[in-house]
Each structure stands twice: as structure tokens, then as C-alpha cells.
Write a protein that holds these residues in place. Structure first.
Motif, PDB file in Angstrom:
ATOM      1  N   HIS A 132       0.815  -1.225   0.000  1.00  0.00           N
ATOM      2  CA  HIS A 132       0.000   0.000   0.000  1.00  0.00           C
ATOM      3  C   HIS A 132       0.847   1.273   0.000  1.00  0.00           C
ATOM      4  N   ARG A 133       2.160   1.109  -0.174  1.00  0.00           N
ATOM      5  CA  ARG A 133       3.067   2.260  -0.065  1.00  0.00           C
ATOM      6  C   ARG A 133       2.649   3.414  -0.977  1.00  0.00           C
ATOM      7  N   ASP A 134       2.354   3.103  -2.239  1.00  0.00           N
ATOM      8  CA  ASP A 134       2.066   4.183  -3.198  1.00  0.00           C
ATOM      9  C   ASP A 134       0.831   4.981  -2.783  1.00  0.00           C
ATOM     10  N   THR A 135      -0.161   4.295  -2.274  1.00  0.00           N
ATOM     11  CA  THR A 135      -1.374   4.994  -1.820  1.00  0.00           C
ATOM     12  C   THR A 135      -1.050   5.837  -0.591  1.00  0.00           C
ATOM     13  N   LEU A 136      -0.331   5.234   0.364  1.00  0.00           N
ATOM     14  CA  LEU A 136      -0.015   5.958   1.605  1.00  0.00           C
ATOM     15  C   LEU A 136       0.863   7.172   1.318  1.00  0.00           C
ATOM     16  N   ALA A 137       1.712   7.065   0.301  1.00  0.00           N
ATOM     17  CA  ALA A 137       2.625   8.172  -0.025  1.00  0.00           C
ATOM     18  C   ALA A 137       1.871   9.416  -0.506  1.00  0.00           C
ATOM     19  N   LEU A 138       0.591   9.268  -0.838  1.00  0.00           N
ATOM     20  CA  LEU A 138      -0.193  10.447  -1.238  1.00  0.00           C
ATOM     21  C   LEU A 138      -0.415  11.381  -0.048  1.00  0.00           C
ATOM     22  N   ILE A 139      -0.439  10.809   1.167  1.00  0.00           N
ATOM     23  CA  ILE A 139      -0.656  11.620   2.381  1.00  0.00           C
ATOM     24  C   ILE A 139       0.601  12.445   2.671  1.00  0.00           C
ATOM     25  N   GLY A 140       1.734  11.836   2.382  1.00  0.00           N
ATOM     26  CA  GLY A 140       3.027  12.482   2.618  1.00  0.00           C
ATOM     27  C   GLY A 140       4.094  11.429   2.397  1.00  0.00           C
ATOM     28  N   ARG A 141       5.362  11.841   2.309  1.00  0.00           N
ATOM     29  CA  ARG A 141       6.441  10.857   2.123  1.00  0.00           C
ATOM     30  C   ARG A 141       6.289   9.746   3.167  1.00  0.00           C
ATOM     31  N   ALA A 142       6.343   8.505   2.696  1.00  0.00           N
ATOM     32  CA  ALA A 142       6.082   7.385   3.601  1.00  0.00           C
ATOM     33  C   ALA A 142       7.402   6.812   4.092  1.00  0.00           C
ATOM     34  N   ASP A 143       7.760   7.076   5.335  1.00  0.00           N
ATOM     35  CA  ASP A 143       9.025   6.587   5.906  1.00  0.00           C
ATOM     36  C   ASP A 143       8.758   5.338   6.736  1.00  0.00           C
ATOM     37  N   PHE A 144       9.172   4.180   6.199  1.00  0.00           N
ATOM     38  CA  PHE A 144       8.973   2.926   6.917  1.00  0.00           C
ATOM     39  C   PHE A 144      10.135   2.708   7.877  1.00  0.00           C
ATOM     40  N   LEU A 145       9.833   2.548   9.168  1.00  0.00           N
ATOM     41  CA  LEU A 145      10.890   2.492  10.187  1.00  0.00           C
ATOM     42  C   LEU A 145      11.278   1.079  10.590  1.00  0.00           C
ATOM     43  N   GLY A 146      10.396   0.102  10.360  1.00  0.00           N
ATOM     44  CA  GLY A 146      10.743  -1.266  10.740  1.00  0.00           C
ATOM     45  C   GLY A 146       9.510  -2.074  11.082  1.00  0.00           C
ATOM     46  N   GLU A 147       9.741  -3.366  11.334  1.00  0.00           N
ATOM     47  CA  GLU A 147       8.610  -4.273  11.566  1.00  0.00           C
ATOM     48  C   GLU A 147       8.100  -4.225  13.005  1.00  0.00           C
ATOM     49  N   ASP A 148       8.898  -3.713  13.937  1.00  0.00           N
ATOM     50  CA  ASP A 148       8.391  -3.527  15.306  1.00  0.00           C
ATOM     51  C   ASP A 148       7.315  -2.441  15.225  1.00  0.00           C
ATOM     52  N   VAL A 149       6.076  -2.846  15.471  1.00  0.00           N
ATOM     53  CA  VAL A 149       4.939  -1.955  15.193  1.00  0.00           C
ATOM     54  C   VAL A 149       4.953  -0.691  16.058  1.00  0.00           C
ATOM     55  N   ARG A 150       5.732  -0.722  17.151  1.00  0.00           N
ATOM     56  CA  ARG A 150       5.754   0.451  18.050  1.00  0.00           C
ATOM     57  C   ARG A 150       6.572   1.608  17.484  1.00  0.00           C
ATOM     58  N   LEU A 151       7.424   1.320  16.469  1.00  0.00           N
ATOM     59  CA  LEU A 151       8.420   2.320  16.054  1.00  0.00           C
ATOM     60  C   LEU A 151       7.828   3.626  15.527  1.00  0.00           C
ATOM     61  N   ALA A 152       6.759   3.526  14.750  1.00  0.00           N
ATOM     62  CA  ALA A 152       6.178   4.761  14.179  1.00  0.00           C
ATOM     63  C   ALA A 152       5.727   5.688  15.299  1.00  0.00           C
ATOM     64  N   GLN A 153       5.089   5.082  16.308  1.00  0.00           N
ATOM     65  CA  GLN A 153       4.575   5.873  17.434  1.00  0.00           C
ATOM     66  C   GLN A 153       5.729   6.427  18.279  1.00  0.00           C
ATOM     67  N   LEU A 154       6.775   5.603  18.412  1.00  0.00           N
ATOM     68  CA  LEU A 154       7.937   6.018  19.203  1.00  0.00           C
ATOM     69  C   LEU A 154       8.611   7.238  18.560  1.00  0.00           C
ATOM     70  N   PHE A 155       8.825   7.177  17.246  1.00  0.00           N
ATOM     71  CA  PHE A 155       9.445   8.308  16.535  1.00  0.00           C
ATOM     72  C   PHE A 155       8.499   9.512  16.524  1.00  0.00           C
ATOM     73  N   TYR A 156       7.206   9.239  16.371  1.00  0.00           N
ATOM     74  CA  TYR A 156       6.213  10.329  16.397  1.00  0.00           C
ATOM     75  C   TYR A 156       6.283  11.045  17.748  1.00  0.00           C
ATOM     76  N   GLN A 157       6.263  10.248  18.841  1.00  0.00           N
ATOM     77  CA  GLN A 157       6.284  10.873  20.173  1.00  0.00           C
ATOM     78  C   GLN A 157       7.627  11.571  20.426  1.00  0.00           C
ATOM     79  N   ALA A 158       8.713  11.000  19.908  1.00  0.00           N
ATOM     80  CA  ALA A 158      10.028  11.645  20.090  1.00  0.00           C
ATOM     81  C   ALA A 158      10.034  13.001  19.381  1.00  0.00           C
ATOM     82  N   GLN A 159       9.443  13.050  18.189  1.00  0.00           N
ATOM     83  CA  GLN A 159       9.354  14.328  17.471  1.00  0.00           C
ATOM     84  C   GLN A 159       8.464  15.322  18.227  1.00  0.00           C
ATOM     85  N   LEU A 160       7.333  14.812  18.749  1.00  0.00           N
ATOM     86  CA  LEU A 160       6.425  15.696  19.485  1.00  0.00           C
ATOM     87  C   LEU A 160       7.030  16.121  20.821  1.00  0.00           C
TER      88      LEU A 160
END
Ligand code: NDP
Length: 284
Positions: free
Chosen positions: A141-169
Motif C-alpha cells: 500500500h506504499r504508493d497509496t499511503l505516499a499520497l498523504i506524505g512521504r512514507a518513511d517505513f521504520l521497521g517491523e516492530d509496530v511500536r516504532l512509528a509511534q515512538l518516533f512520532y512521540q520523540a518528534q512531538l
């Protein structure tokens, strides 16, 4: 067809971008009237969460938190098998892991996402989104998701997106508060904040230059303090607390910073660089 559940400012912006790029979009929102504008723009209104989930393989969630996901998908459990749930809502990494397990137990697959721009920038050049979860599902689904914004895949550990999001916030919210605190300090002498802004901009810009060296020192656990050390900077941290007290403004934030320096000095890092505060913060 793509399904999008949750039509706050972010969800609405995402629906518009998907429609503009030629996708059919089915939407559902707890407060039905909030779907009116996107339906007028071409989205299809689902009557129930189950109808919304059934309409597409790819189901995007844009909700206040993960509790909202259970409130909604709890009414659509039988429809989840074979679906890809991409939750773009904010919450903790642990809640994200639990949610992935919950969806998986119902036969769905789960990708976590963290959108790093406000609604007006969704789909624009500046937009990027952190993703984590099963890579093969993400790639599909990368191409579809990339319409929202550049899609940066961080890894298979599902927590990573939230971890990086919270670190940025973490950086973002702390920076906003510290700017307001500094502004209160300036205003306490009757000076306009606008007079201070060019200097604050300079300061925020300069901070970026420290990060790569700081990362190296943090990773290596070496904190040479030849140019500026913790004892000197701790004295400055204390001056900020005192100046804030004298100005009659809130001291919670400068006291928290001073406490890092006090504890680093107590732990023997007085002659090290400011990066040694990491040894206090990380709390093994
Ligand atoms: P809002 O918090 O304004 O609303 C999101 C949606 O969540 C609404 O549709 C709301 O429904 C729904 N919702 C909340 N609780 C429940 C519940 N218990 N049951 C059913 N529906 C519920 O969100 P935003 O659009 O501002 O943001 C969405 C996500 O994106 C958040 O997690 C946010 O942290 C994140 N984000 C936001 C940014 C921003 O600038 N706004 C920037 C980057 C990320 P209803 O309309 O019925 O209230």
C-alpha cells in the motif's frame, strides 16, 4: 476504494488528497455531520463502522487516540478479517502494540502511522509519515499511503512509528513551551516578544548543528567537556530559575532543566559536556 474513519481536520485533509488523486473513498465519523463536506467533495458515506470497514481492503483511521479505535472497530469486529488497518492516530507505543495484536486476533493486519505535519500540509511536499508493522503489507500500500506524505517505513516492530512520532512531538511541544517561557521572561520587563523573535529563530536554527555530534557522544557514552561543561551550564540553569522567580513567572520548566544539571553534577559529570545529562535522563 479506500476507507477512512475519523474526520477531524486530519482525516478530512486525507480524504481530499485521496479524492484528488483519483481514489474512491468511503468515510465514517461518529458525528455524522462532520462527513458532509467530504461527501459533497465525492466521498461515499458509510452508515455504520462495519459498512465502512467492509467497503475496502485498506482502512485508514485518524482518531484522537487508540481508545477511539476500539470504540469504533469493536462494532465492526466481524468485518476485520483480511483488512489492512492503518492507524494514523496518536498514542503510546505500548497501546500501539496491543492494538496490533487486537486487530491480528480478528484476522486483520495492522500498520501504525504517525503523521508529522498539520492538516493544511497533508499531501504537500513538506509532509511525511512514519510507518511500522509488517513490511510486506506496508509495501503493498506504499504508493497509496505516499499520497498523504512521504512514507518513511521504520521497521517491523509496530511500536516504532509511534515512538518516533512521540520523540518528534517531545521536541516540538517542549520547544513551544520553552519559547513561551522565554517570551514571558522578555515581557516581564515590558519588552515586546516580536523584538526577541529574530534571536529565538537564530537559537532554534543553531540547535540543529549540535545534534550529530551529540548523537555520537550519546551512543558512545563519551562526553568530553573541553568547550563548555555541566558545572558552568548548571550555573546558567540556576540563573534562569532565579530570573524567572524574580520576574514572577512560572518556574516549572527551568526547574526541570536545572534538576538535570544538579543530578549530573551529583553523579560526577561536572566537567563533562551537556550530553552527559543523557546518563541521568536515560534511567536504565
Ligand atoms: P481530532 O482529535 O480533532 O478528531 C479525530 C476524530 O476522532 C474525530 O473524527 C472524532 O469524532 C474521533 N473520535 C475521538 N474519540 C472518539 C471515540 N471515542 N469514538 C469515535 N470517534 C472518536 O483529530 P485531528 O484530526 O486533529 O487529528 C487526528 C490524529 O492525528 C490525532 O491522533 C492527532 O494527534 C494526530 N495529528 C494531528 C495533527 C493536527 O495538526 N491536527 C497533526 C499531526 C497528527 P467526532 O467528530 O465524532 O468527535
Amino acid at each position: 476504494m479506500i476507507t477512512l474513519i475519523g474526520l477531524g481536520p486530519m482525516g478530512q485533509a486525507m480524504v481530499r488528497v485521496l479524492l484528488e488523486n483519483g481514489h474512491g473513498v468511503t468515510v465514517w465519523n461518529r458525528t455524522a455531520a462532520r462527513a458532509d463536506d467530504v461527501v459533497a467533495a465525492g466521498a461515499v458515506r458509510a452508515e455504520t463502522p462495519a459498512d465502512a470497514v467492509s467497503a475496502s481492503e485498506l482502512v485508514l483511521l485518524s482518531l484522537t487516540d487508540y481508545a477511539a479505535m476500539y470504540d469504533i472497530l469493536g462494532k465492526a469486529e466481524d468485518a476485520l478479517a483480511g483488512k489492512v488497518i492503518v492507524n494514523l492516530s496518536s498514542d503510546t507505543p505500548e497501546k500501539t502494540r496491543e492494538a496490533a495484536d487486537w486487530v491480528k486476533a480478528r484476522g486483520g493486519r495492522f500498520i501504525a502511522g504517525g503523521v508529522m505535519v498539520p492538516a493544511p500540509l497533508v499531501g504537500k511536499e513538506e509532509a511525511y509519515v512514519f510507518y511500522s508493522g509488517p513490511q510486506e503489507v506496508f509495501e503493498k500500500h506504499r504508493d497509496t499511503l505516499a499520497l498523504i506524505g512521504r512514507a518513511d517505513f521504520l521497521g517491523e516492530d509496530v511500536r516504532l512509528a509511534q515512538l518516533f512520532y512521540q520523540a518528534q512531538l517531545d521536541i516540538f511541544l517542549t520547544s513551544l513551551s520553552v519559547f513561551l517561557h522565554a517570551s514571558a521572561l522578555v515581557r516581564s520587563a515590558g519588552e515586546p516578544v516580536a523584538k526577541f523573535v529574530p534571536y529565538a529563530k537564530d537559537n532554534f536554527g543553531m540547535l540543529a548543528y549540535y545534534l550529530e555530534d551529540a548523537a555520537k557522544q550519546v551512543e558512545e557514552g563519551e562526553h568530553p567537556g573541553d568547550e563548555a561543561n555541566v558545572t558552568m551550564m548548571g550555573a546558567t540553569a540556576d540563573h534562569i530559575v532565579q530570573a524567572s522567580r524574580d520576574a514572577g513567572i512560572d518556574v516549572a520548566l527551568p526547574e526541570a532543566i536545572k534538576s538535570h544539571y544538579d543530578r549530573a553534577i551529583a553523579a560526577g559529570h561536572g566537567r563533562s559536556s551537556w550530553t552527559s545529562l543523557y546518563e541521568i535522563i536515560k534511567k536504565d
